[in-house]
Motif scaffolding. Structure first.
Motif, mmCIF file in Angstrom:
data_model
loop_
_atom_site.group_PDB
_atom_site.id
_atom_site.type_symbol
_atom_site.label_atom_id
_atom_site.label_comp_id
_atom_site.label_asym_id
_atom_site.label_seq_id
_atom_site.Cartn_x
_atom_site.Cartn_y
_atom_site.Cartn_z
ATOM 1 N N VAL A 35 20.191 -55.128 59.324
ATOM 2 C CA VAL A 35 19.860 -53.765 59.717
ATOM 3 C C VAL A 35 19.346 -53.713 61.153
ATOM 4 N N SER A 36 18.658 -54.749 61.619
ATOM 5 C CA SER A 36 18.104 -54.738 62.975
ATOM 6 C C SER A 36 19.192 -54.666 64.045
ATOM 7 N N GLU A 37 20.445 -54.982 63.653
ATOM 8 C CA GLU A 37 21.555 -54.940 64.600
ATOM 9 C C GLU A 37 22.276 -53.589 64.595
ATOM 10 N N ALA A 38 21.811 -52.668 63.765
ATOM 11 C CA ALA A 38 22.473 -51.366 63.645
ATOM 12 C C ALA A 38 22.345 -50.555 64.937
ATOM 13 N N LYS A 39 23.283 -49.650 65.131
ATOM 14 C CA LYS A 39 23.275 -48.778 66.299
ATOM 15 C C LYS A 39 22.050 -47.859 66.284
ATOM 16 N N LYS A 40 21.402 -47.736 67.422
ATOM 17 C CA LYS A 40 20.230 -46.858 67.587
ATOM 18 C C LYS A 40 19.168 -47.116 66.517
ATOM 19 N N VAL A 41 18.907 -48.390 66.244
ATOM 20 C CA VAL A 41 17.969 -48.726 65.176
ATOM 21 C C VAL A 41 16.559 -48.222 65.484
ATOM 22 N N ASP A 42 16.211 -48.086 66.753
ATOM 23 C CA ASP A 42 14.887 -47.570 67.101
ATOM 24 C C ASP A 42 14.701 -46.132 66.625
ATOM 25 N N VAL A 43 15.791 -45.364 66.617
ATOM 26 C CA VAL A 43 15.726 -43.989 66.108
ATOM 27 C C VAL A 43 15.437 -44.010 64.609
ATOM 28 N N LEU A 44 16.097 -44.911 63.903
ATOM 29 C CA LEU A 44 15.889 -45.048 62.459
ATOM 30 C C LEU A 44 14.445 -45.428 62.156
ATOM 31 N N LYS A 45 13.889 -46.339 62.927
ATOM 32 C CA LYS A 45 12.509 -46.775 62.717
ATOM 33 C C LYS A 45 11.515 -45.658 63.027
ATOM 34 N N ALA A 46 11.780 -44.908 64.093
ATOM 35 C CA ALA A 46 10.890 -43.799 64.438
ATOM 36 C C ALA A 46 10.895 -42.737 63.353
ATOM 37 N N MET A 47 12.061 -42.473 62.756
ATOM 38 C CA MET A 47 12.157 -41.495 61.676
ATOM 39 C C MET A 47 11.379 -41.965 60.452
ATOM 40 N N ALA A 48 11.452 -43.256 60.164
ATOM 41 C CA ALA A 48 10.742 -43.799 59.004
ATOM 42 C C ALA A 48 9.236 -43.689 59.196
ATOM 43 N N SER A 81 -6.126 -30.274 65.042
ATOM 44 C CA SER A 81 -6.912 -29.975 63.842
ATOM 45 C C SER A 81 -7.184 -31.267 63.088
ATOM 46 N N LEU A 82 -8.079 -31.190 62.123
ATOM 47 C CA LEU A 82 -8.373 -32.356 61.301
ATOM 48 C C LEU A 82 -7.110 -32.903 60.673
ATOM 49 N N GLN A 83 -6.277 -32.008 60.116
ATOM 50 C CA GLN A 83 -5.060 -32.447 59.437
ATOM 51 C C GLN A 83 -4.121 -33.174 60.401
ATOM 52 N N GLU A 84 -3.994 -32.652 61.601
ATOM 53 C CA GLU A 84 -3.120 -33.293 62.584
ATOM 54 C C GLU A 84 -3.678 -34.639 63.029
ATOM 55 N N TYR A 85 -4.988 -34.735 63.158
ATOM 56 C CA TYR A 85 -5.601 -36.024 63.484
ATOM 57 C C TYR A 85 -5.352 -37.048 62.374
ATOM 58 N N MET A 86 -5.368 -36.600 61.114
ATOM 59 C CA MET A 86 -5.116 -37.517 60.004
ATOM 60 C C MET A 86 -3.692 -38.060 60.042
ATOM 61 N N VAL A 87 -2.735 -37.187 60.333
ATOM 62 C CA VAL A 87 -1.333 -37.615 60.407
ATOM 63 C C VAL A 87 -1.147 -38.589 61.571
ATOM 64 N N CYS A 88 -1.710 -38.255 62.724
ATOM 65 C CA CYS A 88 -1.592 -39.145 63.883
ATOM 66 C C CYS A 88 -2.309 -40.468 63.635
ATOM 67 N N GLY A 89 -3.465 -40.412 62.985
ATOM 68 C CA GLY A 89 -4.203 -41.632 62.672
ATOM 69 C C GLY A 89 -3.415 -42.552 61.755
ATOM 70 N N TYR A 90 -2.741 -41.954 60.790
ATOM 71 C CA TYR A 90 -1.912 -42.746 59.872
ATOM 72 C C TYR A 90 -0.761 -43.393 60.635
ATOM 73 N N SER A 91 -0.131 -42.626 61.522
ATOM 74 C CA SER A 91 0.959 -43.170 62.322
ATOM 75 C C SER A 91 0.466 -44.324 63.196
ATOM 76 N N ASP A 222 10.361 -50.660 57.381
ATOM 77 C CA ASP A 222 10.537 -50.340 58.799
ATOM 78 C C ASP A 222 11.596 -49.270 59.012
ATOM 79 N N TYR A 223 12.501 -49.130 58.047
ATOM 80 C CA TYR A 223 13.686 -48.305 58.249
ATOM 81 C C TYR A 223 13.793 -47.125 57.287
ATOM 82 N N PHE A 224 13.052 -47.183 56.193
ATOM 83 C CA PHE A 224 13.046 -46.056 55.257
ATOM 84 C C PHE A 224 11.674 -46.004 54.590
ATOM 85 N N SER A 225 11.037 -44.855 54.661
ATOM 86 C CA SER A 225 9.661 -44.731 54.194
ATOM 87 C C SER A 225 9.557 -44.676 52.669
#
Length: 345
Positions: A35-48, A81-91, A222-225
């Motif tokens: 999977v690491s050799e797939a096209k645009k794999v960084d996009v897939l990882k960012a989506m996950a 907001s608190l909720q947005e900080y929680m999402v960013c913190g998790y990321s 890394d590729y699917f959440s």
């Protein structure tokens, strides 16, 4: 006080159902090795990572709007907001895991660091501190009320229980007799029952699942959440926890419902990743790829899901293909508007 026997738990999980799930996971793991050799794999990882951060927080009743999600993850907007900080913190915690998982051993300090990362940009003094009161794990009811489904360990028990659980995990992880996937799922369950923090325990448990799967070679995360899939099966998630937590304090609980649920989500992630790789490798036009995705879906499919599958195509390209296929009568537009869905003819 609860007594752990992780090795005994793992070795006892040699049932036909569990063995079948494990065998299927190993099969799909082999199919997705490149999977690491797939096209645009960084996009897939960012989506996950994005879907994992948003879904894991939604499971914990932390919500942000679609507009703010897009602003944060695609435009680099700062949380407001608190909720947005929680999402960013998790990321940010997911990013930390990616950086250190190869050499970071599982210990209580690292677990508290994950909790700290969730809260550090909003309330750093709260993150990483063990609880000072008993947690009540609750399930929402149709009328808007909440029903307690489990009472977690008392604050004074946390240090002893968590230290012992982590110690036993590391002993079992070094033991070839113990299946790593069963061990990880059982550990996640016991961590949830201890509930060492006042808030954020479920999110930390899902971060630990991500970390341990990645650490022991199951990099599908890394590729699917898996957190995204857990949200899609939230009712089953809650039911599995309820079944497995019955009798936990008396050392009489049955781990299998929860372990089986986690293994099913891991297998589902591998299957979906395999499908994504298959479709994106096709030597077909964008239009034909979109048509295949819609035709392969057993239920009406949204544009968002099509975009997740065809991650290597731009949003504009997918939208044009969908519109053309509808105009030509090759697919159906089931619902219109922002949350439009499509289905095969």
């Amino acid at each position: 006080m609860r007594m752990f026997d992780l090795k005994g738990t793992v070795l006892a999980m040699n049932t036909p159902n569990i063995v079948s799930l494990l065998n299927s996971i190993e099969l799909y793991k082999g199919k997705t090795l490149r999977v690491s050799e797939a096209k645009k794999v960084d996009v897939l990882k960012a989506m996950a990572r994005r879907s994992g951060a948003v879904s894991s927080n939604r499971i914990g009743n932390v919500y942000i709007t679609d507009e703010r999600e897009s602003a944060i993850f695609t435009k680099g907007s700062q949380p407001q907001s608190l909720q947005e900080y929680m999402v960013c913190g998790y990321s940010n915690a997911l990013e930390l895991i990616d950086e250190v998982c190869k050499y970071q051993t599982l210990d209580c300090s690292f677990i508290s660091t994950l909790h700290y990362y969730i809260y550090k940009d909003y309330n750093p003094e709260f993150g990483g501190r063990y609880k000072d009161s008993i947690n009540y794990i609750q399930e929402s009811q149709p009328d808007g009320s909440f029903k307690t489904i489990f009472v977690s360990a008392a604050p004074e028990e946390v240090v002893v229980l968590l230290d012992n659980l982590v110690y036993q995990f590391n002993m079992c992880a070094a033991d070839d007799e113990c299946n790593k996937l069963v061990l990880i799922a059982a550990f996640m369950f016991d961590f949830m029952c201890i509930h060492p923090y006042n808030h954020g325990n479920g999110r930390v448990s899902r971060l630990l699942l991500h970390y341990l799967l990645k650490k022991y070679g199951y990099d599908v995360v890394d590729y699917f959440s898996i957190a995204y899939l857990m949200e899609q099966h939230l009712g089953e998630y809650i039911d599995a926890f309820k079944l497995s937590s019955n009798g936990w304090y008396d050392n009489e609980n049955d781990y299998e419902p929860f372990v089986a649920f986690i293994l099913k989500r891991i297998l589902e992630a591998y299957r979906k990743l395999d499908y994504i790789l298959e479709v994106n490798r096709l030597d077909e036009t964008a239009e034909e790829k979109v048509l295949k995705v819609v035709n392969d879906s057993a239920t009406p499919i949204s544009k968002t899901v099509v975009l997740r599958i065809l991650y290597a195509l731009s949003k504009v390209t997918v939208e044009k293909a969908l519109n053309k296929l509808v105009d030509e009568g090759r697919i159906q537009l089931i619902t219109k508007g922002r949350y439009s869905k499509y289905f095969r003819v």
